[in-house]
Design an enzyme around this catalytic site. Structure first.
Site, PDB file in Angstrom:
ATOM      1  N   GLU A  35     -30.793 -23.054  34.379  1.00  0.00           N
ATOM      2  CA  GLU A  35     -31.856 -21.534  34.542  1.00  0.00           C
ATOM      3  C   GLU A  35     -31.857 -20.885  33.274  1.00  0.00           C
ATOM      4  OE1 GLU A  35     -30.802 -19.507  38.012  1.00  0.00           O
ATOM      5  OE2 GLU A  35     -32.175 -18.010  37.675  1.00  0.00           O
ATOM      6  N   ARG A 259     -16.682 -27.999  38.261  1.00  0.00           N
ATOM      7  CA  ARG A 259     -17.061 -27.463  37.224  1.00  0.00           C
ATOM      8  C   ARG A 259     -15.921 -26.932  36.320  1.00  0.00           C
ATOM      9  NH1 ARG A 259     -20.751 -23.828  38.660  1.00  0.00           N
ATOM     10  NH2 ARG A 259     -20.247 -22.290  37.168  1.00  0.00           N
ATOM     11  N   LYS A 269     -22.680 -16.865  33.884  1.00  0.00           N
ATOM     12  CA  LYS A 269     -23.905 -15.995  33.028  1.00  0.00           C
ATOM     13  C   LYS A 269     -23.963 -14.554  33.516  1.00  0.00           C
ATOM     14  CE  LYS A 269     -26.517 -19.362  33.622  1.00  0.00           C
ATOM     15  NZ  LYS A 269     -27.819 -20.203  33.748  1.00  0.00           N
TER      16      LYS A 269
HETATM   17  P1  ATP Z   1     -23.272 -19.799  35.869  1.00  0.00           P
HETATM   18  O1  ATP Z   1     -22.746 -19.860  37.374  1.00  0.00           O
HETATM   19  O2  ATP Z   1     -22.350 -19.671  34.640  1.00  0.00           O
HETATM   20  O3  ATP Z   1     -24.589 -18.807  35.832  1.00  0.00           O
HETATM   21  P2  ATP Z   1     -25.119 -21.887  36.619  1.00  0.00           P
HETATM   22  O4  ATP Z   1     -24.532 -22.986  37.430  1.00  0.00           O
HETATM   23  O5  ATP Z   1     -25.615 -20.888  37.227  1.00  0.00           O
HETATM   24  O6  ATP Z   1     -23.840 -21.072  35.763  1.00  0.00           O
HETATM   25  P3  ATP Z   1     -27.260 -23.180  35.641  1.00  0.00           P
HETATM   26  O7  ATP Z   1     -28.046 -22.904  34.437  1.00  0.00           O
HETATM   27  O8  ATP Z   1     -27.827 -23.232  36.928  1.00  0.00           O
HETATM   28  O9  ATP Z   1     -26.159 -22.364  35.316  1.00  0.00           O
HETATM   29  O10 ATP Z   1     -26.478 -24.585  35.313  1.00  0.00           O
HETATM   30  C1  ATP Z   1     -27.046 -25.489  34.342  1.00  0.00           C
HETATM   31  C2  ATP Z   1     -26.027 -26.889  34.618  1.00  0.00           C
HETATM   32  O11 ATP Z   1     -24.802 -26.772  34.057  1.00  0.00           O
HETATM   33  C3  ATP Z   1     -26.143 -26.978  36.046  1.00  0.00           C
HETATM   34  O12 ATP Z   1     -26.298 -28.373  36.325  1.00  0.00           O
HETATM   35  C4  ATP Z   1     -24.572 -26.703  36.473  1.00  0.00           C
HETATM   36  O13 ATP Z   1     -24.086 -27.209  37.364  1.00  0.00           O
HETATM   37  C5  ATP Z   1     -23.889 -26.951  35.050  1.00  0.00           C
HETATM   38  N1  ATP Z   1     -22.837 -25.799  34.747  1.00  0.00           N
HETATM   39  C6  ATP Z   1     -23.087 -24.414  34.761  1.00  0.00           C
HETATM   40  N2  ATP Z   1     -21.625 -24.157  34.937  1.00  0.00           N
HETATM   41  C7  ATP Z   1     -20.827 -25.108  34.894  1.00  0.00           C
HETATM   42  C8  ATP Z   1     -19.364 -25.244  34.613  1.00  0.00           C
HETATM   43  N3  ATP Z   1     -18.597 -24.173  34.478  1.00  0.00           N
HETATM   44  N4  ATP Z   1     -18.862 -26.572  34.581  1.00  0.00           N
HETATM   45  C9  ATP Z   1     -19.773 -27.480  34.416  1.00  0.00           C
HETATM   46  N5  ATP Z   1     -21.105 -27.538  34.611  1.00  0.00           N
HETATM   47  C10 ATP Z   1     -21.452 -26.325  34.641  1.00  0.00           C
HETATM   48 MG    MG Z   2     -27.543 -20.701  38.511  1.00  0.00          MG
END
Ligand code: ATP
Ligand code: MG
Length: 559
Positions: A35, A259, A269
Site C-alpha cells: 500500500e 511477518r 508504517k
Molecule cells: P505495515 O503494517 O508495516 O504498515 P503492511 O502490511 O500494512 O505493513 P503493506 O504495504 O500492506 O504493508 O504490505 C505489502 C506486503 O508486505 C504485504 O504482502 C505484507 O504482508 C508484507 N509485509 C508487511 N510487513 C511485513 C513484515 N513485517 N514481514 C513480512 N512481510 C511484511
Molecule cells: Mg497495510
C-alpha cells in the site's frame, strides 16, 4: 556428498507440489502488493525477497502491484520510493500495476453480486455496523436493510457512485452469514463512500473498494498463482475464496507466512510515519530507521538484506528476531569486502618525544580484504604527534590492561613499538596528552631482540591525518519491543532510546580523506563505516557507522 535439494520452506514446497501436479499449468506468478502509504521497511524486504525469489527460482513472474484503494493516505512520493527500494534490493518486476486500474471491473463485479442477491446496500452507521457484527462469542444480527431487492440495491449503489450520499451514510456489504464463526464473513463491507480525490483516478470515484473486495480479484485479474501474505490475513482467506467463488472467476491460492518482527525497533508504517512527522528522526531515510532507505543511507548493502531474509527463513508462526542476528548478518556481509584503515573516534594526543618534529616515517600498508587476492596499498605516515583512542590509555592501568599506560610498551599497528614515559592532565584530572618514546629498531616490523608486546593499538598522525565527522547509531528502542500485545498503542515514543545517535569528530588517516561518497571501510577495532552518499564532499568525508565489530550495542543495553 549429495546436494541438498529439499525445498527451502513450506511455501517452496507448496509451489513445487503445484508445479508437479500442473495445478496452474506449470506457472508461478507472484506479486508484491504494497500500500503506497509509507516507505518500505525491512519486514517488506522479507516479502519482496520471498515473492521475487520464488519467481526467480521457478522461472516465474512477479508483479509489483500498488494496493491503492485508500486515497486518503496514499501519495506519489511513496510509490516512487517503493519502486526505488525494490530495485535497490535487486529485483525487477514483470509488470507495474495498480489496484485502482481495476476500479471499473471491481464495480462491475459488485453489480454481479448484487444481481445474484449476494450483496446489499446498508444504511446502518459505522458504529451500528460494528455493534450488529457481534463478537467472537456472540453471533451478529442482520441489518434491517439486508433484504432489499436487487433492483433497489442497484439503484442505491449507482447513486452511491454518483456521489448522492454522504460519507459514512451507506456502504455496500456482501450478504454472507451474520452468525458465521468467522467474523470476516459476517457481511463484510465491500465499498465505502470516501469523497477524496485519488492520486491516479482523480475525482472519478467517490466510492472505494475495501482490501477484501480488491485484493483477491486483483490477484485473479493478474493471473497470480500464489498470493503470499502475512499471518494476519489467515482470517481473511475464507472471504478471499468466497469472493472469487461467488464471481466464478479464476482463483489463485492465498498462503500466509509469519511477518518479520525485529527487536529494538518499530516496524509499522503508521509508527514510522509518526517518528518522521514528529521529528524523532531526520526523515524516512534516517540511518536509524528500519526502512530500506534508512538502511541504505546507513550503508547496509542489499546483499546483506537478501542474506538476512535467507537466514531468518519463512515460518508459519510469528516470532521476534533479535537485532543481534541482523547485526551479525551485516558484519558477515562486510567483512570480506570492506578495506581496512585506521580512524580514531575519540582522540587523545600522544607525543613521540624521540621523533623529530620534521621527521615522517612512511609505511606502505595494504587494505586488507578477505576476498581480494591482490591487495591495494596506501601510505601511512608516522609523525611526532599522533592520536590514539582515549580508552587505549590508562593512567592507572587495571590488571590485564595491555594497552598504553605509564611504563608500558605497545605496538602502534603497522608501525613500531612505543613505550609510555608520562602524561599531562587538566585541572579536573583528565588526561590531555601522553608522552612516549619509540624504538627505531622496530620500525615496520618485529623487535630484533624478539621481545613481544601484548597490546596493539591503532593511531593516526596528528599533522597528516584529518578530521572527519563520524556518526554512530544505536537501536531506536531501549527495550526489546514496544508492547507486542498492543501493537496499536502509541506508548512506543516513551521507549525511544535517547542515545540512538551520536556525532563525533574523529581523526582519520590521510588515505581516508580521499574516500569516495558511498565507499565502505572497516575502521580497525571500531566497526564498519560508510562515507555518507549525500553529505560527504571531496576531501571532506562524513562517515556513518553501519555496524560495530562485536555485539557492541548489547553491552549498552540498560540492565
Ligand atoms: P505495515 O503494517 O508495516 O504498515 P503492511 O502490511 O500494512 O505493513 P503493506 O504495504 O500492506 O504493508 O504490505 C505489502 C506486503 O508486505 C504485504 O504482502 C505484507 O504482508 C508484507 N509485509 C508487511 N510487513 C511485513 C513484515 N513485517 N514481514 C513480512 N512481510 C511484511
Ligand atoms: Mg497495510
Amino acid at each position: 556428498m549429495t546436494e541438498n535439494t529439499a525445498p527451502k520452506s513450506f511455501i517452496h514446497e507448496i509451489v513445487e507440489n503445484d508445479l508437479a501436479s500442473g495445478k496452474y499449468g506449470g506457472r508461478v506468478h507472484t506479486r508484491f502488493p504494497p500500500e503506497p502509504n509509507g516507505y518500505l521497511h525491512i519486514g517488506h524486504a522479507k516479502s519482496v525477497c520471498l515473492n521475487f525469489g520464488l519467481a526467480q527460482q521457478y522461472g516465474g513472474k512477479t508483479n509489483l502491484r500498488f494496493d491503492d484503494t485508500n486515497p486518503t493516505k496514499e501519495e506519489q512520493e511513496y510509490i516512487d520510493a517503493i519502486k526505488e527500494d525494490v530495485r535497490w534490493l535487486g529485483f525487477e518486476w514483470d509488470a507495474e500495476l495498480y489496484a485502482s486500474d481495476y476500479f471499473d471491473q471491481l464495480y462491475d463485479w459488485a453489480v454481479v453480486l448484487i444481481n445474484k442477491g449476494l450483496a446489499y446496500v446498508d444504511d446502518l452507521s459505522p458504529d451500528e455496523i460494528r455493534e450488529y457484527r457481534g463478537s467472537l462469542t456472540q453471533p451478529g444480527k442482520n441489518s434491517p436493510w439486508r433484504e432489499r431487492s436487487a433492483a433497489e440495491n442497484l439503484d442505491l449503489f449507482e447513486r452511491m457512485k454518483a456521489g448522492e450520499f454522504d460519507e459514512g451514510s451507506r456502504v455496500l456489504r456482501a450478504k454472507i452469514d451474520m452468525a458465521s464463526p468467522i467474523i470476516n464473513l459476517r457481511d463484510p463491507v465491500l465499498y465505502r463512500i470516501l469523497k477524496a480525490s485519488h492520486p491516479r483516478t482523480g475525482d472519478k470515484w467517490c466510492i472505494y473498494p475495501t482490501y477484501d473486495w480488491a485484493h483477491g480479484q486483483s490477484d485473479s485479474i493478474e493471473g497470480i498463482t500464489h498470493s503470499i501474505c502475512t499471518l494476519e490475513f489467515v482470517n481473511h482467506r475464507p472471504l478471499y475464496e468466497w469472493c472469487l467463488k461467488s464471481l466464478d472467476i479464476y482463483a489463485p491460492q492465498q498462503i500466509e507466512f509469519a511477518r518479520l518482527d525485529l527487536s529494538h525497533t518499530v516496524m509499522s508504517k503508521r509508527k514510522l510515519l509518526r517518528l518522521v512527522n514528529e521529528g524523532h528522526v531526520s526523515g524516512w531515510d534516517d540511518p536509524r530507521m528500519p526502512t530500506l532507505s534508512g538502511l541504505r543511507r546507513r550503508g547496509v548493502r542489499p546483499e546483506a538484506l537478501r542474506a538476512f531474509a535467507e537466514t531468518i527463513g519463512v515460518a508459519k508462526t510469528n516470532s521476534t528476531i533479535d537485532y543481534a542476528l541482523f547485526e551479525h548478518t551485516l558484519r558477515a556481509d562486510l567483512e570480506p569486502i570492506a578495506p581496512r584503515a585506521m580512524a580514531v573516534l575519540r582522540p587523545l594526543k600522544v607525543v613521540i618525544e624521540n621523533l623529530a618534529a620534521d621527521q615522517t616515517e612512511w609505511f606502505e600498508v595494504d587494505y586488507y580484504r578477505h576476498d581480494e587476492t591482490k591487495e591495494e596499498t596506501r601510505r601511512v605516515p608516522l609523525t611526532r604527534e599522533i592520536y590514539i583512542e582515549q580508552d587505549d590509555f590508562m593512567a592507572e592501568p587495571l590488571p590485564k590492561y595491555f594497552r598504553l599506560a605509564p611504563g608500558q610498551e605497545v605496538r602502534l599497528m603497522h608501525a613500531c613499538l612505543i613505550t609510555c614515559t608520562g602524561f599531562e592532565t587538566d585541572a579536573d584530572g583528565n588526561v590531555t596528552e601522553v608522552r612516549c618514546t619509540y624504538d627505531p629498531a622496530t620500525l615496520g616490523g618485529a623487535a630484533p631482540d624478539g621481545r613481544k608486546v601484548k597490546g596493539t593499538i591503532h593511531w593516526v598522525s596528528a599533522s597528516a591525518g584529518a578530521q572527519a565527522a563520524v556518526r554512530l547509531y544505536s537501536p531506536l528502542l531501549r527495550t526489546e519491543n514496544d508492547d507486542p500485545d498492543a501493537p496499536d498503542t502509541d506508548d512506543f515514543i516513551a521507549g525511544l532510546n535517547p542515545d540512538s545517535f551520536e556525532t563525533l569528530t574523529a581523526v582519520v588517516e590521510p588515505a581516508l580523506l580521499q574516500a569516495a561518497a558511498g565507499a565502505r571501510f572497516q575502521f580497525v577495532r571500531n566497526g564498519y563505516f560508510y562515507a555518507d552518499p549525500v553529505e560527504s564532499k571531496p576531501g571532506q568525508p562524513v562517515f556513518n557507522r553501519i555496524v560495530g565489530l562485536k555485539d557492541s550495542w548489547a553491552k549498552q543495553q540498560p540492565k
